[in-house]
Motif scaffolding. Structure first.
Motif, PDB file in Angstrom:
ATOM      1  N   GLU A   1       0.811  -1.213   0.000  1.00 50.62           N
ATOM      2  CA  GLU A   1       0.000   0.000   0.000  1.00 50.62           C
ATOM      3  C   GLU A   1       0.848   1.268   0.000  1.00 50.62           C
ATOM      4  O   GLU A   1       0.313   2.377  -0.147  1.00 50.62           O
ATOM      5  CB  GLU A   1      -0.916   0.012   1.233  1.00 50.62           C
ATOM      6  N   GLU A   2       2.152   1.131   0.188  1.00 50.15           N
ATOM      7  CA  GLU A   2       3.047   2.287   0.286  1.00 50.15           C
ATOM      8  C   GLU A   2       2.964   3.155  -0.976  1.00 50.15           C
ATOM      9  O   GLU A   2       3.016   2.646  -2.097  1.00 50.15           O
ATOM     10  CB  GLU A   2       4.484   1.807   0.497  1.00 50.15           C
ATOM     11  N   VAL A   3       2.858   4.467  -0.781  1.00 44.00           N
ATOM     12  CA  VAL A   3       2.831   5.384  -1.922  1.00 44.00           C
ATOM     13  C   VAL A   3       4.158   6.123  -2.070  1.00 44.00           C
ATOM     14  O   VAL A   3       4.371   6.824  -3.056  1.00 44.00           O
ATOM     15  CB  VAL A   3       1.667   6.397  -1.806  1.00 44.00           C
TER      16      VAL A   3
ATOM     17  N   ASN B   1       7.237   3.428  -7.416  1.00 42.96           N
ATOM     18  CA  ASN B   1       6.758   4.693  -6.859  1.00 42.96           C
ATOM     19  C   ASN B   1       7.737   5.839  -7.091  1.00 42.96           C
ATOM     20  O   ASN B   1       7.328   6.987  -7.245  1.00 42.96           O
ATOM     21  CB  ASN B   1       6.492   4.543  -5.359  1.00 42.96           C
TER      22      ASN B   1
ATOM     23  N   PRO C   1       2.760   7.776  -7.894  1.00 43.24           N
ATOM     24  CA  PRO C   1       1.359   7.466  -8.205  1.00 43.24           C
ATOM     25  C   PRO C   1       0.422   8.631  -7.910  1.00 43.24           C
ATOM     26  O   PRO C   1       0.542   9.300  -6.884  1.00 43.24           O
ATOM     27  CB  PRO C   1       1.052   6.289  -7.257  1.00 43.24           C
TER      28      PRO C   1
ATOM     29  N   LEU D   1      -2.995  10.159  -6.557  1.00 39.59           N
ATOM     30  CA  LEU D   1      -3.816   9.725  -5.425  1.00 39.59           C
ATOM     31  C   LEU D   1      -5.239  10.261  -5.566  1.00 39.59           C
ATOM     32  O   LEU D   1      -5.479  11.261  -6.225  1.00 39.59           O
ATOM     33  CB  LEU D   1      -3.205  10.222  -4.115  1.00 39.59           C
TER      34      LEU D   1
ATOM     35  N   HIS E   1      -8.103  -2.017   0.575  1.00 41.75           N
ATOM     36  CA  HIS E   1      -7.409  -1.158   1.532  1.00 41.75           C
ATOM     37  C   HIS E   1      -7.980  -1.341   2.943  1.00 41.75           C
ATOM     38  O   HIS E   1      -7.212  -1.439   3.921  1.00 41.75           O
ATOM     39  CB  HIS E   1      -7.533   0.304   1.110  1.00 41.75           C
TER      40      HIS E   1
ATOM     41  N   TRP F   1      -6.404   8.090   1.557  1.00 42.15           N
ATOM     42  CA  TRP F   1      -5.905   8.438   0.228  1.00 42.15           C
ATOM     43  C   TRP F   1      -5.386   7.167  -0.425  1.00 42.15           C
ATOM     44  O   TRP F   1      -4.569   6.443   0.146  1.00 42.15           O
ATOM     45  CB  TRP F   1      -4.774   9.469   0.318  1.00 42.15           C
TER      46      TRP F   1
ATOM     47  N   ARG G   1      -3.920   5.151  -4.113  1.00 42.56           N
ATOM     48  CA  ARG G   1      -3.285   5.359  -5.408  1.00 42.56           C
ATOM     49  C   ARG G   1      -4.286   5.086  -6.514  1.00 42.56           C
ATOM     50  O   ARG G   1      -5.174   4.236  -6.382  1.00 42.56           O
ATOM     51  CB  ARG G   1      -2.064   4.447  -5.580  1.00 42.56           C
TER      52      ARG G   1
ATOM     53  N   ALA H   1      -2.300   4.049 -12.304  1.00 40.39           N
ATOM     54  CA  ALA H   1      -1.088   4.836 -12.070  1.00 40.39           C
ATOM     55  C   ALA H   1      -0.012   4.574 -13.107  1.00 40.39           C
ATOM     56  O   ALA H   1       0.747   5.466 -13.477  1.00 40.39           O
ATOM     57  CB  ALA H   1      -0.535   4.535 -10.677  1.00 40.39           C
TER      58      ALA H   1
ATOM     59  N   PRO I   1       2.053  13.411  -9.593  1.00 38.04           N
ATOM     60  CA  PRO I   1       0.794  12.930  -9.042  1.00 38.04           C
ATOM     61  C   PRO I   1      -0.288  13.992  -9.103  1.00 38.04           C
ATOM     62  O   PRO I   1      -0.031  15.174  -8.931  1.00 38.04           O
ATOM     63  CB  PRO I   1       1.148  12.595  -7.589  1.00 38.04           C
TER      64      PRO I   1
END
Length: 525
Positions: A373-375, A399, A404, A406, A472, A505, A507, A511, A518
């Protein structure tokens, strides 16, 4: 005495040059070897391809006697023995496949063997321990030491009994080595193996030549086919189940790829042939469960792909670490869907393990989910898990290369949680999506869910975006599978979202085709 003398270190460097063909040690190899030559114990954490085996093979040749290497897999032993014999080093293994055990024992008693490989189950047999007491043992090397970790992905209970070696052979130095262990696993290894006085050597876990890429949702095969397009080098594709391994290998063969399956359900002879074909380049792609790869010595693997979510970051790191061991550019690509998450969570709940063990497994799965899930920079997140800090973004993950876009999914998350609650917390994701987008299906009508206040309130969002929202919420634990059945229930942490105290929030799903800069969009767009 825990430090080697200058003549001993000079001999180690000579062995490095003359036997193994390297001009210099790669730090901290020299410090580890000095520790062993001086009679001290060591715990070594070094990434795949970092040169762990030299840390015990060189002391084994520099010290008088026979070194004993404890290894978990026969295939791994045989690969290393073959490589040592090609260098003129007398090495052998004792395992279930050895027929002429008496001859090998006589060779050991005669002092004609420098390195003996042995599985932990065999080592701890009384006959074997009696034999070892007759010999001059130079050192004990415990390879793949993460197998000690009780809740790890390669747990071997016999490994936890190897702490007996300290009492049985108090003057023999010991070294434990692994390519992956978080802080709690390190402590467990030290405690279980009685290595409290061991010096700990931690090499950077960073593999800067590996590009990390993660993709969520959509059709896994289509995503894999797109990833493989134009790639010609050797690769490994990991799947969670044997059935998926077989199906994926057959599908790849139908597309013209030289692919073979590998899992524990195949006959041993067939597994051996498939592994040999992969090592010699006859097979391009190995499709496998985690039964394949521990200690695999193929430096030119150009990519490692996952078609399912790994159970932990340790598993992910070790499996992706089989790419790019030659130092050249390589890729780690992951695709996962909502079903992976649900299945892994249900596996934990239904495992029959203690509540403490389930808690640890859930924490490790959660860490893996946080990575997906890391942006921000994935490498910073990955290294942080192992207690290592990367001062700036790596520039070599998806990333970093394409930040990405959001979108604010806070209101959509409130709707999803409300739909789960108002439908009785007994419905699965697809049914909840049908409610939200207003699909008047027979199942929705039978349950009278078309009469709910939330029916149709989310029709502005496409189904794939709702899949992402639920993914998520499950990843963060705000929704959890019911212990019995397939429904989803709210966790206490969901209150902050429902009360608008926490924003979500996400992504953009598209993406990979969006501009590098972004942009943010509302759920209503």
């Amino acid at each position: 005495m825990t430090h080697a003398s200058s003549p001993e270190l000079a001999q180690a460097r000579r062995i490095l040059r003359e036997v193994f063909g390297y001009a210099e040690f790669r730090p901290p190899q020299d410090a580890i070897i000095a520790r062993l030559l001086g009679g001290g114990d060591a715990l070594v954490l070094m990434p795949t391809g970092g040169g762990k085996s030299l840390c015990y093979q060189i002391p084994a040749l520099a010290l008088p006697g026979t070194a004993v290497v404890i290894s978990p897999l026969i295939a791994l032993m045989e690969d290393q023995i073959q490589a040592l014999r090609q260098r003129g080093i007398a090495a052998a293994a004792l395992h279930s496949g050895i027929v002429e055990q008496d001859d090998l024992e006589n060779t050991l008693r005669a002092g004609e063997l420098r390195i003996l490989y042995c599985a932990p189950e065999r080592l701890l047999q009384e006959r074997m321990l009696r034999l070892l007491r007759e010999l001059r043992i130079s050192l004990f090397a415990i390879d793949e030491a993460h197998c000690v970790a009780q809740w790890g992905h390669h747990f071997r209970p016999e490994y936890r009994q190897l702490g007996r070696l300290r009492a049985l052979f108090p003057k023999v130095p010991r070294i434990a080595l692994t390519a992956t262990a978080d802080l709690s696993s390190r402590a467990e290894i030290q405690e279980s193996l009685a290595l409290g006085d061991a010096e700990v050597f931690v090499q950077s876990f960073d593999r800067p030549n590996i590009r990390y890429q993660m993709q969520q949702g959509g059709n896994g095969r289509e995503a894999l086919q797109e990833f493989l397009r134009g790639r010609r080098g050797a690769g490994i594709i990991y799947c969670l189940s044997r059935r998926k391994v077989e199906e994926t290998a057959s599908w790849l063969q139908s597309l013209g790829y030289r692919a073979q399956p590998y899992h524990a359900g195949l006959p041993a002879g067939q597994r051996s042939v498939h592994q040999r074909d992969f090592l010699n380049g006859k097979t391009q792609i190995m499709v496998a469960t985690i039964a394949f790869g521990m200690g695999i010595d193929k430096p030119d693997v150009r990519f490692v792909a996952h078609l399912n979510l790994p159970k932990s970051i340790e598993a992910y790191y070790q499996e992706t670490g089989r790419a790019g061991r030659d130092g050249k550019s390589a890729e780690a690509w992951l695709h996962y869907g909502l079903q992976d998450l649900l299945w892994l969570r249900q596996m934990i709940q239904q495992s029959g393990a203690s509540s403490e063990q389930q808690r640890v497994e859930e924490e490790r799965l959660q860490a893996m989910l946080d990575l997906t899930e890391e942006v921000g920079c994935r490498r910073q997140k990955l290294l942080g898990y192992f207690g290592e800090t990367l001062s700036k973004p790596c520039g070599n993950c998806d990333n970093c290369l394409q930040p990405p876009p959001l979108w604010d999914a806070s209101e959509a998350a409130q709707m999803a949680l409300s739909a789960a609650y108002r439908s009785g917390q007994r419905c699965g994701v697809q049914h909840l999506i049908d409610i939200l987008i207003g699909r008047d299906t027979p199942r929705v009508r039978q349950a009278q869910h078309h009469r709910l206040q939330v029916f149709g309130i989310g029709r502005r969002l496409p189904a794939r975006d709702w899949q992402q929202v639920f993914r998520h919420l499950l990843a963060r634990g705000h929704l959890q599978p019911q212990p019995e059945g397939s429904g989803l229930m709210l966790h206490g942490s969901s209150r902050a979202i429902l009360r608008k105290e926490q924003r979500i929030w996400l992504r953009s799903i598209a993406a990979s085709t969006c501009p590098a800069e972004p942009r943010k969009r509302s759920w209503r767009q």
